[in-house]
Design a protein around this motif. Structure first.
Motif, PDB file in Angstrom:
ATOM      1  N   TYR A 177      -2.117  -8.979   3.533  1.00 37.97           N
ATOM      2  CA  TYR A 177      -2.410  -7.548   3.746  1.00 37.97           C
ATOM      3  C   TYR A 177      -3.144  -7.182   4.881  1.00 37.97           C
ATOM      4  CZ  TYR A 177      -0.217  -7.744  -0.783  1.00 37.97           C
ATOM      5  OH  TYR A 177       0.834  -7.946  -1.950  1.00 37.97           O
ATOM      6  N   ASP A 187       1.140   0.935   3.881  1.00 36.03           N
ATOM      7  CA  ASP A 187       0.498   1.866   3.308  1.00 36.03           C
ATOM      8  C   ASP A 187      -0.769   1.192   2.666  1.00 36.03           C
ATOM      9  OD1 ASP A 187      -0.489   3.608   1.698  1.00 36.03           O
ATOM     10  OD2 ASP A 187       1.149   4.317   0.740  1.00 36.03           O
ATOM     11  N   ARG A 189      -3.011   2.164   1.075  1.00 34.73           N
ATOM     12  CA  ARG A 189      -3.492   2.513  -0.425  1.00 34.73           C
ATOM     13  C   ARG A 189      -2.672   1.727  -1.417  1.00 34.73           C
ATOM     14  NH1 ARG A 189      -2.581   7.089   2.689  1.00 34.73           N
ATOM     15  NH2 ARG A 189      -4.405   8.403   3.298  1.00 34.73           N
ATOM     16  N   THR A 190      -1.574   1.574  -1.089  1.00 37.19           N
ATOM     17  CA  THR A 190      -0.727   0.934  -2.358  1.00 37.19           C
ATOM     18  C   THR A 190      -0.306  -0.557  -1.719  1.00 37.19           C
ATOM     19  OG1 THR A 190       1.460   1.734  -1.128  1.00 37.19           O
ATOM     20  CG2 THR A 190       0.471   3.094  -2.736  1.00 37.19           C
ATOM     21  N   ARG A 191      -0.776  -1.134  -0.734  1.00 40.89           N
ATOM     22  CA  ARG A 191      -0.571  -2.038  -0.084  1.00 40.89           C
ATOM     23  C   ARG A 191       1.035  -2.648  -0.196  1.00 40.89           C
ATOM     24  NH1 ARG A 191      -4.949  -6.046  -0.208  1.00 40.89           N
ATOM     25  NH2 ARG A 191      -7.089  -4.922  -0.760  1.00 40.89           N
ATOM     26  N   THR A 192       1.913  -1.523   0.173  1.00 36.31           N
ATOM     27  CA  THR A 192       3.262  -1.697   0.355  1.00 36.31           C
ATOM     28  C   THR A 192       3.757  -1.273   1.745  1.00 36.31           C
ATOM     29  OG1 THR A 192       3.627   0.560  -0.641  1.00 36.31           O
ATOM     30  CG2 THR A 192       3.649  -1.437  -2.329  1.00 36.31           C
ATOM     31  N   SER A 194       5.318   1.111   4.346  1.00 36.01           N
ATOM     32  CA  SER A 194       5.796   2.348   4.181  1.00 36.01           C
ATOM     33  C   SER A 194       7.374   2.758   4.659  1.00 36.01           C
ATOM     34  CB  SER A 194       4.854   3.326   5.003  1.00 36.01           C
ATOM     35  OG  SER A 194       5.315   4.590   5.330  1.00 36.01           O
ATOM     36  N   THR A 277     -12.567  -0.419  -2.367  1.00 30.95           N
ATOM     37  CA  THR A 277     -11.296   0.796  -2.571  1.00 30.95           C
ATOM     38  C   THR A 277     -11.051   1.245  -1.062  1.00 30.95           C
ATOM     39  OG1 THR A 277     -13.042   2.562  -2.459  1.00 30.95           O
ATOM     40  CG2 THR A 277     -12.429   1.958  -4.770  1.00 30.95           C
ATOM     41  N   CYS A 290      -6.982  -3.049   5.333  1.00 33.43           N
ATOM     42  CA  CYS A 290      -7.186  -4.029   4.136  1.00 33.43           C
ATOM     43  C   CYS A 290      -7.936  -5.172   4.806  1.00 33.43           C
ATOM     44  CB  CYS A 290      -5.774  -4.528   3.563  1.00 33.43           C
ATOM     45  SG  CYS A 290      -4.677  -3.114   3.012  1.00 33.43           S
TER      46      CYS A 290
END
Length: 507
Positions: A177, A187, A189-192, A194, A277, A290
């Motif tokens: 990540y 992304d 925030r979601t670690r996926t 985009s 966070t 990240c």
């Protein structure tokens, strides 16, 4: 594996060289350090490229310098790599073109195209946490489609530099990540991935099909038997997930819990902190990355640090190794000289087309010592400008952990303490990224063997600072630099107007 105490290898695949450290956690000692220089392909259009095979050859040379008994004791390897590079592979795993690097500014136009397609810079931050800045991996895809269509037609896998080294070591393709967040597609925030940012990069191709699986920071993979034999390593060696050089330097400097600020003075300059966070700035004042430890790593990156001092040293015909003697007799502020050190354009602030400039010259101050000091100060002021953004967001720090080549300079260490008005510590292991790779390898090894060891515990036990190189702010110099820094900001404001990138149509 050998019956000798296990060793953990950290590899740092940088822009200028590959570095290898072999760490013995039982004795808390680096038992071997080796390096191999790398060439750079530089174009007048701002392109900066390297052949991926150069990295592999340099890694093999570094392992060849290890004593056979040390190679036999290796238990795990962690790879740190320069961020944002683009290594295109075909379906058979062959590299299709030279890797475009983090400091390649030839794709700045493609950055604008992607952000426009995504609804503007602000919407990029909304979608993924970051805009697409010069050097980010995303912009290299449309550039390749335009300028190397035969490569784009055969593209099967997109890898980052450290991913490619892992692929060579193991035969497997993955991303973690931290480094993935530097592509511009993740992304944070979601670690996926985009989907919107991928589509903005290429609306006609599902780029997700070309991206390898994402893995956790403590993941590990078996070394390929043929590579183990080639390097003279045991066949049960494991390879950790690895990460970007800044993420690995965070581990190597003990920056794995909130409250520590790491500064790296290398080819580029970076400031980064640890957060539990996501730390996203809607104005994109920093990179919302990240970490490679399971958290987040808000980061400021400037593209010209030792680049500036090396260029001045070359101009005046001396080696930067002799920089301390050249600086003798100079004072904070360089007798009024101020340098904007944008030799490679700049990322923070976002000025990819900017060029370096020297201000305040008169008949008395234009000496090699003052120009060299102005280069060092300019690089430091550029980082301070980014630091101001972090501070304005409410972050506070008690110490700066300094790493990279610039940390070897006593003058630069004191300058950082005075410009930032914070005490400076230098870890005993100055090559923070390579050492971080070794510690991540240790963490992966512990987890692979069923032990619930945390990276924070490993950093606490193994990262030590060198008390002899610590620097504390000098009140007189702090006051002097406060004035000189304001002069830098004045000239920077002019440069921002002169070299402003294309306006964001969505703002």
């Amino acid at each position: 594996m050998s019956a000798a105490a296990p060793l953990f290898i950290g590899l740092d695949v940088g822009t200028q060289s590959v570095k290898l450290v072999a760490y013995d956690p039982a004795s808390r000692r680096i038992v071997a350090t080796h390096g191999q220089p790398l060439e750079l392909i530089a174009g007048n259009d701002g392109s900066r490229e390297q052949h991926a095979q150069w990295w592999i050859d340099a890694i093999a040379a570094c392992f060849g310098k290890l004593d056979p008994a040390q190679r036999a004791a290796v238990a795990a390897i962690g790879v740190s790599g320069q961020q944002h590079g683009f290594v295109p592979l075909d379906a058979d795993g062959n590299v299709l073109a030279p890797a475009k690097l983090w400091n390649d500014t030839s794709t700045s136009g493609e950055c604008d195209e992607i952000m426009s397609a995504a609804g503007g810079e602000a919407n990029c931050v909304t979608l993924a946490g970051n805009p697409i800045l010069a050097g980010y991996t995303a912009s290299k895809l449309p550039w390749t489609r335009k300028h190397r269509p035969e490569v784009y037609a055969k593209l099967a896998t997109i890898l980052l530099p450290h991913d490619y080294v892992n692929f060579w070591l193991t035969g497997q393709r993955w991303m973690e990540y931290g480094d993935a967040s530097g592509t511009g597609w993740l992304d944070v925030r979601t670690r996926t991935w985009s989907r919107e940012m991928l589509a903005a990069t290429d609306a006609d191709t599902n780029l997700a099909d070309f991206l390898p699986p994402l893995v956790q920071a403590d993941a590990s993979f078996a070394i390929a038997p043929g590579i183990a034999d080639q390097l003279g390593l045991p066949r049960d060696v494991i390879v950790a997930a690895g990460g970007g050089d800044n993420m690995m330097a965070a581990i190597g400097t003990g920056n794995v819990a909130p409250g520590v600020l790491t500064m790296s003075l290398g080819t580029s300059g970076t400031l980064f902190a640890c957060s539990d966070t996501p730390v996203v700035d809607e104005n994109a004042g920093w990179a919302a990355f990240c970490s490679s430890t399971g958290g987040w790593l808000p980061l400021i990156c400037t593209m010209n640090t030792t680049v500036a001092t090396e260029n001045v040293a070359k101009l005046f015909g001396f080696s930067s190794r002799d920089g301390e003697s050249v600086l003798e007799g100079t004072k904070p502020g360089a007798d009024g000289l101020v340098m904007l050190p944008f030799f490679n354009g700049e990322r923070t602030p976002n000025l990819p087309d900017a060029r370096a400039s020297l201000h305040g010259m008169d008949m008395g101050n234009l000496t090699r010592g003052n120009v060299y000091r102005a280069a060092m100060e300019g690089a430091t002021y550029a980082l301070r400008n980014g630091f101001d953004a972090l501070r304005a967001a409410g972050m506070s720090f008690d110490w700066i952990r300094l790493t990279g080549g610039g940390s070897h300079s006593a003058t630069w260490r004191q300058m950082v303490a005075d410009v930032f008005d914070l005490p400076v510590q230098v870890p005993e292991q100055a090559e923070g990224a390579a050492f971080g790779g070794a510690l991540q390898a240790l963490w992966a090894f512990e987890r692979a063997n069923g032990r619930d060891t945390t990276i924070a515990a490993i950093a606490r036990d193994h990262v030590r600072v060198d008390a002899s190189t610590a620097a504390r702010p000098n009140p007189d110099a702090v006051a002097a630099y406060a004035t000189h820094y304001q002069s830098f900001l004045t000239f920077l404001d002019s440069a921002q107007r002169l070299y402003a990138p294309h306006p964001d149509p969505a703002r």
